[in-house]
Write an enzyme that holds these catalytic residues in place. Sequence first.
Site, PDB file in Angstrom:
ATOM      1  N   PHE A 297       0.972  -1.274  -0.019  1.00 32.29           N
ATOM      2  CA  PHE A 297      -0.050  -0.030   0.036  1.00 32.29           C
ATOM      3  C   PHE A 297       0.740   1.368  -0.098  1.00 32.29           C
ATOM      4  O   PHE A 297       0.947   2.248  -0.945  1.00 32.29           O
ATOM      5  CB  PHE A 297      -0.937   0.040   1.295  1.00 32.29           C
ATOM      6  CG  PHE A 297      -1.385   1.085   1.684  1.00 32.29           C
ATOM      7  CD1 PHE A 297      -2.143   2.013   0.696  1.00 32.29           C
ATOM      8  CD2 PHE A 297      -1.799   1.475   2.907  1.00 32.29           C
ATOM      9  CE1 PHE A 297      -2.707   3.341   1.091  1.00 32.29           C
ATOM     10  CE2 PHE A 297      -2.230   2.757   3.458  1.00 32.29           C
ATOM     11  CZ  PHE A 297      -2.760   3.631   2.353  1.00 32.29           C
TER      12      PHE A 297
ATOM     13  N   TYR B 110       3.678  -7.531  17.960  1.00 37.31           N
ATOM     14  CA  TYR B 110       4.019  -6.656  16.897  1.00 37.31           C
ATOM     15  C   TYR B 110       4.717  -5.572  17.248  1.00 37.31           C
ATOM     16  O   TYR B 110       5.944  -4.975  16.973  1.00 37.31           O
ATOM     17  CB  TYR B 110       2.906  -6.159  16.185  1.00 37.31           C
ATOM     18  CG  TYR B 110       2.835  -5.036  15.123  1.00 37.31           C
ATOM     19  CD1 TYR B 110       3.639  -5.359  13.992  1.00 37.31           C
ATOM     20  CD2 TYR B 110       2.662  -3.802  15.232  1.00 37.31           C
ATOM     21  CE1 TYR B 110       3.990  -4.512  12.761  1.00 37.31           C
ATOM     22  CE2 TYR B 110       2.717  -2.931  14.271  1.00 37.31           C
ATOM     23  CZ  TYR B 110       3.333  -3.277  13.064  1.00 37.31           C
ATOM     24  OH  TYR B 110       3.479  -2.398  11.978  1.00 37.31           O
TER      25      TYR B 110
ATOM     26  N   GLN C  63       9.812  -0.094   4.033  1.00 35.54           N
ATOM     27  CA  GLN C  63       8.640  -0.197   4.432  1.00 35.54           C
ATOM     28  C   GLN C  63       7.917  -1.172   4.892  1.00 35.54           C
ATOM     29  O   GLN C  63       6.890  -1.607   5.437  1.00 35.54           O
ATOM     30  CB  GLN C  63       7.641   0.473   3.223  1.00 35.54           C
ATOM     31  CG  GLN C  63       8.412   1.921   2.664  1.00 35.54           C
ATOM     32  CD  GLN C  63       7.853   2.892   3.801  1.00 35.54           C
ATOM     33  OE1 GLN C  63       6.789   2.932   4.249  1.00 35.54           O
ATOM     34  NE2 GLN C  63       8.667   3.740   3.785  1.00 35.54           N
ATOM     35  N   ALA C  64       8.671  -2.503   4.392  1.00 31.62           N
ATOM     36  CA  ALA C  64       8.398  -3.905   4.637  1.00 31.62           C
ATOM     37  C   ALA C  64       8.239  -4.258   6.238  1.00 31.62           C
ATOM     38  O   ALA C  64       9.013  -3.940   6.875  1.00 31.62           O
ATOM     39  CB  ALA C  64       9.068  -4.910   3.995  1.00 31.62           C
TER      40      ALA C  64
ATOM     41  N   ARG D  25      -8.357   6.473  16.787  1.00 35.53           N
ATOM     42  CA  ARG D  25      -7.433   6.240  15.985  1.00 35.53           C
ATOM     43  C   ARG D  25      -6.892   7.496  15.361  1.00 35.53           C
ATOM     44  O   ARG D  25      -7.730   8.541  15.390  1.00 35.53           O
ATOM     45  CB  ARG D  25      -7.492   5.387  14.845  1.00 35.53           C
ATOM     46  CG  ARG D  25      -7.945   3.793  15.220  1.00 35.53           C
ATOM     47  CD  ARG D  25      -6.690   3.079  15.813  1.00 35.53           C
ATOM     48  NE  ARG D  25      -7.104   1.870  16.666  1.00 35.53           N
ATOM     49  CZ  ARG D  25      -7.373   1.342  17.685  1.00 35.53           C
ATOM     50  NH1 ARG D  25      -7.372   2.536  18.649  1.00 35.53           N
ATOM     51  NH2 ARG D  25      -7.317   0.398  18.159  1.00 35.53           N
TER      52      ARG D  25
ATOM     53  N   ASP E 205      12.058 -12.230   0.254  1.00 34.10           N
ATOM     54  CA  ASP E 205      11.677 -11.987   1.617  1.00 34.10           C
ATOM     55  C   ASP E 205      13.032 -11.265   2.079  1.00 34.10           C
ATOM     56  O   ASP E 205      14.190 -11.575   1.925  1.00 34.10           O
ATOM     57  CB  ASP E 205      11.565 -13.450   2.134  1.00 34.10           C
ATOM     58  CG  ASP E 205      10.961 -13.362   3.684  1.00 34.10           C
ATOM     59  OD1 ASP E 205      11.775 -12.695   4.499  1.00 34.10           O
ATOM     60  OD2 ASP E 205      10.206 -14.367   3.999  1.00 34.10           O
ATOM     61  N   ILE E 206      12.743 -10.086   2.908  1.00 32.13           N
ATOM     62  CA  ILE E 206      13.757  -9.293   3.515  1.00 32.13           C
ATOM     63  C   ILE E 206      14.578 -10.336   4.728  1.00 32.13           C
ATOM     64  O   ILE E 206      15.673  -9.985   5.123  1.00 32.13           O
ATOM     65  CB  ILE E 206      13.345  -8.156   4.230  1.00 32.13           C
ATOM     66  CG1 ILE E 206      12.291  -8.295   5.317  1.00 32.13           C
ATOM     67  CG2 ILE E 206      13.048  -7.354   3.234  1.00 32.13           C
ATOM     68  CD1 ILE E 206      11.907  -7.305   6.213  1.00 32.13           C
TER      69      ILE E 206
END
Length: 328
Positions: A21, A155, A88-89, A222, A68-69
Site C-alpha cells: 500500500f 508486533y 517499508q516492509a 485512531r 523476503d527480507i
Amino acid sequence: MNKYSLRGLYKKAIVTGGAGFIGSHIVESLLEDGLNVISIDDYSAGKSENLQGLSEKYGVKFKEVNCDITDYENLKSNFEGVDIVFHQACSKMTVCLRDPRRDLAINAEGTFNLLELSRDFGVKKFVHVSTGSVYGKAQYYPTDEVHPVNPTSYYGVSKLAGEKYVRAFNDLYGLNVTILRYFHVYGPKQESSDVGGVVSIFARTALENKDLTIFGDGSQVRSFTYVQDVVNINKFVAKDERAAGQAYNCASGLSVTIQQLADDILAELDKTTLNIVYKDWKIGDIKEFNVSNKKLTDLGFEFKYLDFSEGLNKTLEWSTSYFQRKDS
C-alpha cells in the site's frame, strides 16, 4: 519541482514492501523524481498490480524483485549502487497474533539484514518505518517521541527491536538513519483483507453489502494519516540533514473513533441499511491515540490532508472503482 522532490540528491533507491500500500505510493513518487528504483516485496500482502503501468506513466523503468527480507543473499544481490533505502516492509498486527515468530523474523532479522547491507554498500540514507505501537499504553497525552516505549503486543515488541537495531547502526557505524512511527495510514491501494487497514476493510465490506464488524464498542480512537502525506514525510526526512538519527511520529494529529469511521463510511457509500456488529476486544488493542506531531512540524513539515473527509472521500472513490473493476 515538488518541494519534496529527491531529484539530484539520490540516484538509486530500494523500497522494501514496494508492492504494498504505502510502498507502491513511494515507488511512484520516486519514479516521478527520476530515481532508479528497486521494489522488493515477498507479496505476502503486496500486489504486483499496485505497480502496474508506472514505468509507462513516468517513462522510467524500475526493477520489481520478489524477495523476503529475511533472505540475506537474495537481498544482497540488489544493493549495488543503492544510495537510499526506504524500509517499508513489515509484519502486521494480524500476523503477530497468528505467527509471532514470523513477525519477529520480519521486523527484527529482516531489518538487521537491510542495515548490514546498507552499511556494507555505503548507503547514504536509511528511512525506517516503525509504529506507534512501540509506546504501548500511553502514560500521557499527547504522546510525543520521548514517551517511554513499553509495547503491549508482539508486533510492538518486534518493531521496537527493529528500531533498536537502526539506532545501533547509527551509533556504531554512523549510518544516516531516520525512524518514522506510523499511525493508521489510509488511502487508495490499501489492502482490504485481514492484513489491511480498518478503513479499507470497512469500505470493502460495505461495498459487498455486508455488515461491518467492530472489535470492542467503537469508542477506541485512531489517528488517521492520508497516504500522500506519509509519502511526503518519507521524502522530507530524506532531504533534511537535521532528521539524521531522529525518530518522528508520522501522524496527522486527526483523531477519529472507529464508530465515527464506520458511520461515515456507511453514509458516504449510501449503505446505511447495513448493520454494525460488535465483538470482543482484540488482545493488546490500544483504545486511545492522541499523538503529537510537533517534532515533525517544528522541523518544517506541512500536512496537506487535515480534513479527514477529504482523504476518506478519495479513498472511497478509489475503493468503489477498484471493486467495480474486480467484479466486471
